[in-house]
Design a protein around this motif. Structure first.
Motif, PDB file in Angstrom:
ATOM      1  N   LEU A   1     -25.832  22.609  95.252  1.00  0.00           N
ATOM      2  CA  LEU A   1     -26.574  21.364  95.466  1.00  0.00           C
ATOM      3  C   LEU A   1     -27.638  21.089  94.396  1.00  0.00           C
ATOM      4  CD1 LEU A   1     -27.042  21.072  99.343  1.00  0.00           C
ATOM      5  CD2 LEU A   1     -25.813  19.500  97.827  1.00  0.00           C
ATOM      6  N   PRO A   2     -28.415  22.097  93.960  1.00  0.00           N
ATOM      7  CA  PRO A   2     -29.401  21.803  92.902  1.00  0.00           C
ATOM      8  C   PRO A   2     -28.760  21.271  91.622  1.00  0.00           C
ATOM      9  CG  PRO A   2     -29.886  23.887  93.956  1.00  0.00           C
ATOM     10  CD  PRO A   2     -28.554  23.457  94.478  1.00  0.00           C
ATOM     11  N   PHE A   3     -27.574  21.772  91.267  1.00  0.00           N
ATOM     12  CA  PHE A   3     -26.887  21.254  90.084  1.00  0.00           C
ATOM     13  C   PHE A   3     -26.501  19.793  90.273  1.00  0.00           C
ATOM     14  CE2 PHE A   3     -26.228  25.834  89.792  1.00  0.00           C
ATOM     15  CZ  PHE A   3     -26.520  26.073  88.466  1.00  0.00           C
ATOM     16  N   ILE A   4     -26.004  19.473  91.467  1.00  0.00           N
ATOM     17  CA  ILE A   4     -25.645  18.085  91.757  1.00  0.00           C
ATOM     18  C   ILE A   4     -26.878  17.194  91.678  1.00  0.00           C
ATOM     19  CG2 ILE A   4     -24.698  16.518  93.498  1.00  0.00           C
ATOM     20  CD1 ILE A   4     -23.024  18.796  94.549  1.00  0.00           C
ATOM     21  N   HIS A   5     -27.987  17.694  92.209  1.00  0.00           N
ATOM     22  CA  HIS A   5     -29.232  16.915  92.182  1.00  0.00           C
ATOM     23  C   HIS A   5     -29.691  16.660  90.753  1.00  0.00           C
ATOM     24  CE1 HIS A   5     -33.298  15.589  92.843  1.00  0.00           C
ATOM     25  NE2 HIS A   5     -33.786  16.691  92.295  1.00  0.00           N
ATOM     26  N   VAL A   6     -29.617  17.678  89.915  1.00  0.00           N
ATOM     27  CA  VAL A   6     -30.052  17.522  88.525  1.00  0.00           C
ATOM     28  C   VAL A   6     -29.165  16.508  87.794  1.00  0.00           C
ATOM     29  CG1 VAL A   6     -30.211  18.695  86.301  1.00  0.00           C
ATOM     30  CG2 VAL A   6     -31.116  19.790  88.349  1.00  0.00           C
ATOM     31  N   ILE A   7     -27.861  16.628  87.977  1.00  0.00           N
ATOM     32  CA  ILE A   7     -26.943  15.693  87.316  1.00  0.00           C
ATOM     33  C   ILE A   7     -27.150  14.271  87.827  1.00  0.00           C
ATOM     34  CG2 ILE A   7     -24.515  15.088  86.984  1.00  0.00           C
ATOM     35  CD1 ILE A   7     -23.876  18.088  87.141  1.00  0.00           C
ATOM     36  N   ALA A   8     -27.248  14.133  89.160  1.00  0.00           N
ATOM     37  CA  ALA A   8     -27.458  12.805  89.740  1.00  0.00           C
ATOM     38  C   ALA A   8     -28.814  12.242  89.334  1.00  0.00           C
ATOM     39  CB  ALA A   8     -27.345  12.876  91.260  1.00  0.00           C
ATOM     40  N   GLY A   9     -29.835  13.102  89.323  1.00  0.00           N
ATOM     41  CA  GLY A   9     -31.170  12.639  88.939  1.00  0.00           C
ATOM     42  C   GLY A   9     -31.245  12.158  87.507  1.00  0.00           C
ATOM     43  N   SER A  10     -30.412  12.737  86.643  1.00  0.00           N
ATOM     44  CA  SER A  10     -30.424  12.297  85.240  1.00  0.00           C
ATOM     45  C   SER A  10     -29.799  10.919  85.076  1.00  0.00           C
ATOM     46  CB  SER A  10     -29.676  13.308  84.371  1.00  0.00           C
ATOM     47  OG  SER A  10     -28.284  13.322  84.671  1.00  0.00           O
ATOM     48  N   PHE A  11     -29.025  10.481  86.079  1.00  0.00           N
ATOM     49  CA  PHE A  11     -28.374   9.173  86.008  1.00  0.00           C
ATOM     50  C   PHE A  11     -29.051   8.121  86.888  1.00  0.00           C
ATOM     51  CE2 PHE A  11     -24.812  11.851  84.603  1.00  0.00           C
ATOM     52  CZ  PHE A  11     -24.370  11.128  83.499  1.00  0.00           C
ATOM     53  N   THR A  12     -30.130   8.487  87.550  1.00  0.00           N
ATOM     54  CA  THR A  12     -30.787   7.540  88.439  1.00  0.00           C
ATOM     55  C   THR A  12     -31.983   6.897  87.753  1.00  0.00           C
ATOM     56  OG1 THR A  12     -31.617   7.253  90.686  1.00  0.00           O
ATOM     57  CG2 THR A  12     -32.417   9.161  89.466  1.00  0.00           C
ATOM     58  N   THR A  13     -32.594   5.932  88.428  1.00  0.00           N
ATOM     59  CA  THR A  13     -33.780   5.272  87.892  1.00  0.00           C
ATOM     60  C   THR A  13     -35.025   6.048  88.277  1.00  0.00           C
ATOM     61  OG1 THR A  13     -33.999   3.887  89.864  1.00  0.00           O
ATOM     62  CG2 THR A  13     -32.673   3.011  88.036  1.00  0.00           C
ATOM     63  N   VAL A  14     -36.105   5.815  87.535  1.00  0.00           N
ATOM     64  CA  VAL A  14     -37.351   6.530  87.798  1.00  0.00           C
ATOM     65  C   VAL A  14     -37.882   6.190  89.189  1.00  0.00           C
ATOM     66  CG1 VAL A  14     -39.701   6.952  86.989  1.00  0.00           C
ATOM     67  CG2 VAL A  14     -37.874   6.514  85.338  1.00  0.00           C
ATOM     68  N   GLY A  15     -37.792   4.925  89.571  1.00  0.00           N
ATOM     69  CA  GLY A  15     -38.292   4.498  90.866  1.00  0.00           C
ATOM     70  C   GLY A  15     -37.568   5.165  92.016  1.00  0.00           C
TER      71      GLY A  15
ATOM     72  N   PHE B   1     -35.065  13.853  96.335  1.00  0.00           N
ATOM     73  CA  PHE B   1     -33.812  14.603  96.222  1.00  0.00           C
ATOM     74  C   PHE B   1     -32.645  13.618  96.259  1.00  0.00           C
ATOM     75  CE2 PHE B   1     -30.300  17.335  97.471  1.00  0.00           C
ATOM     76  CZ  PHE B   1     -30.543  18.483  96.731  1.00  0.00           C
ATOM     77  N   VAL B   2     -31.926  13.510  95.137  1.00  0.00           N
ATOM     78  CA  VAL B   2     -30.849  12.525  94.991  1.00  0.00           C
ATOM     79  C   VAL B   2     -29.524  13.245  94.825  1.00  0.00           C
ATOM     80  CG1 VAL B   2     -29.960  10.607  93.620  1.00  0.00           C
ATOM     81  CG2 VAL B   2     -32.430  10.875  93.938  1.00  0.00           C
ATOM     82  N   ILE B   3     -28.543  12.833  95.612  1.00  0.00           N
ATOM     83  CA  ILE B   3     -27.191  13.359  95.476  1.00  0.00           C
ATOM     84  C   ILE B   3     -26.273  12.323  94.816  1.00  0.00           C
ATOM     85  CG2 ILE B   3     -25.168  14.243  96.704  1.00  0.00           C
ATOM     86  CD1 ILE B   3     -27.493  16.155  96.633  1.00  0.00           C
ATOM     87  N   ILE B   4     -26.344  11.094  95.294  1.00  0.00           N
ATOM     88  CA  ILE B   4     -25.598   9.988  94.704  1.00  0.00           C
ATOM     89  C   ILE B   4     -26.579   8.859  94.421  1.00  0.00           C
ATOM     90  CG2 ILE B   4     -23.737   8.312  95.009  1.00  0.00           C
ATOM     91  CD1 ILE B   4     -22.386  10.250  96.889  1.00  0.00           C
ATOM     92  N   PRO B   5     -26.798   8.491  93.167  1.00  0.00           N
ATOM     93  CA  PRO B   5     -27.763   7.427  92.844  1.00  0.00           C
ATOM     94  C   PRO B   5     -27.332   6.084  93.435  1.00  0.00           C
ATOM     95  CG  PRO B   5     -27.182   8.703  90.896  1.00  0.00           C
ATOM     96  CD  PRO B   5     -26.216   9.092  91.962  1.00  0.00           C
ATOM     97  N   THR B   6     -28.294   5.342  93.943  1.00  0.00           N
ATOM     98  CA  THR B   6     -28.016   3.977  94.416  1.00  0.00           C
ATOM     99  C   THR B   6     -27.731   3.065  93.236  1.00  0.00           C
ATOM    100  OG1 THR B   6     -29.497   4.334  96.294  1.00  0.00           O
ATOM    101  CG2 THR B   6     -28.894   2.063  95.787  1.00  0.00           C
ATOM    102  N   VAL B   7     -28.549   3.212  92.206  1.00  0.00           N
ATOM    103  CA  VAL B   7     -28.365   2.451  90.967  1.00  0.00           C
ATOM    104  C   VAL B   7     -28.195   3.441  89.825  1.00  0.00           C
ATOM    105  CG1 VAL B   7     -29.366   0.776  89.385  1.00  0.00           C
ATOM    106  CG2 VAL B   7     -29.777   0.550  91.846  1.00  0.00           C
ATOM    107  N   TRP B   8     -27.075   3.366  89.153  1.00  0.00           N
ATOM    108  CA  TRP B   8     -26.815   4.280  88.048  1.00  0.00           C
ATOM    109  C   TRP B   8     -27.522   3.784  86.790  1.00  0.00           C
ATOM    110  CZ3 TRP B   8     -23.799   8.757  88.458  1.00  0.00           C
ATOM    111  CH2 TRP B   8     -23.175   8.938  89.699  1.00  0.00           C
ATOM    112  N   SER B   9     -28.147   4.710  86.085  1.00  0.00           N
ATOM    113  CA  SER B   9     -28.893   4.345  84.883  1.00  0.00           C
ATOM    114  C   SER B   9     -28.663   5.381  83.791  1.00  0.00           C
ATOM    115  CB  SER B   9     -30.396   4.257  85.204  1.00  0.00           C
ATOM    116  OG  SER B   9     -31.151   4.067  84.019  1.00  0.00           O
ATOM    117  N   LEU B  10     -28.527   4.913  82.580  1.00  0.00           N
ATOM    118  CA  LEU B  10     -28.341   5.799  81.418  1.00  0.00           C
ATOM    119  C   LEU B  10     -29.593   5.837  80.541  1.00  0.00           C
ATOM    120  CD1 LEU B  10     -24.706   4.794  80.334  1.00  0.00           C
ATOM    121  CD2 LEU B  10     -25.403   6.836  81.590  1.00  0.00           C
TER     122      LEU B  10
END
Length: 292
Positions: free
Chosen positions: A29-43, A50-59
């Motif tokens: 789960l921590p790996f999933i969180h890190v990967i998902a967090g890198s694609f999510t928005t700051v807000g 703790f994010v598993i699937i981002p609501t809004v994907w961001s690069l």
């Protein structure tokens, strides 16, 4: 005929597999969180923690990291150091391990004592720096390879693996007129691929994660490996005061998402290599640890 398992054995298997699956998910789960967090928005990351699937994907984090060619250059340095360093270390380790595995080598016990002694005691940072300086390796990529070319632990594993090979193979080869080099290259090395793959992975991970030696020995920011550059990015993202030379092209990024993207960038290359060596990994480490 194979008898059917008893009810107690089946229940044990079910409980065992269930626990293992739960433990695997908890560690994953921590790996999933890190990967998902890198694609999510700051807000979103600030709200959910703790994010598993981002609501809004961001690069944005990756766009920031790769906004200049600094990362590309540093990754090129790391790839080169990892490839040539691993090759250089494996050649030296294999040669020394093969010599120490020969029971007819005079003084091999004394040499092994010296090897083991280096695992318990080292000269320290300052003496090592002075040696590297006197060798003229300061501000050279060779400084990231030569001082750590042979790891004592890896050497012992490979030496033990070589010792476990049947003596009859070498004796047969000698009868056929094969030299020591021929025995090593034609018999020992091909039969030792599990150990070689395992030790290569150990060395590759070490060279890819090169950080402290680069900080100590490299003054030119253009020669920094990716780990040092990523550290500079994290410091810049955190707003801390530090040496940010070589980072003039970067502006201050969103802190948390960039940190997670940095972890992904630094870890992904080794994770991609590991599956190709996985089948040799456990076998090589296990066989190399048997006997002494």
């Amino acid at each position: 005929m194979v008898q059917d398992k008893s009810l107690g054995s089946r229940i044990f298997d079910i409980v065992n597999y269930t626990l293992l699956i739960i433990i695997a998910l908890v560690t994953f789960l921590p790996f999933i969180h890190v990967i998902a967090g890198s694609f999510t928005t700051v807000g979103e990351l600030a709200q959910k923690q703790f994010v598993i699937i981002p609501t809004v994907w961001s690069l944005d984090a990756y766009e920031y990291i790769f906004s200049t060619n600094t990362i590309i250059k540093s990754m090129g340095v790391s790839v080169g150091v990892t490839f040539f360093g691993t090759l250089f270390s494996m050649v030296l380790t294999a040669l020394m391990a093969y010599g120490l595995s020969r029971r007819d080598l005079d003084g091999r016990s004394g040499i092994m004592f010296i090897v083991v002694f280096t695992m318990l005691f080292s000269g320290g940072m300052i003496p090592t720096f002075l040696v590297v300086k006197e060798l003229g390796l300061i501000d050279s990529l060779a400084a990231l390879i030569v001082p750590t070319a042979i790891n004592a632990f890896n050497l012992i594993i490979m030496r033990n693996f070589f010792q476990n090979l049947p003596d009859g193979l070498e004796e047969s080869a000698k009868i056929d007129g094969c030299s020591d080099w021929g025995i090593l290259l034609r018999i020992v090395i091909p039969l030792s691929m599990p150990a070689i793959a395992t030790i290569s992975l150990f060395y590759a991970v070490t060279y890819w994660n090169t950080y402290m030696t680069a900080i100590l020995y490299l003054n030119d920011a253009a020669k920094w490996p990716v780990q040092v550059i990523l550290r500079q990015i994290v410091i810049l993202a955190s707003g801390l005061t530090a040496d940010t030379s070589g980072m003039d092209d970067f502006v201050r990024p969103p802190e948390q998402t960039v940190k997670m993207a940095v972890i992904v960038v630094a870890t992904l290359p080794i994770l991609l290599v590991y599956p190709f060596l996985q089948k040799h990994f456990a076998k090589g480490a296990l066989l190399g640890s048997i006997k002494g």
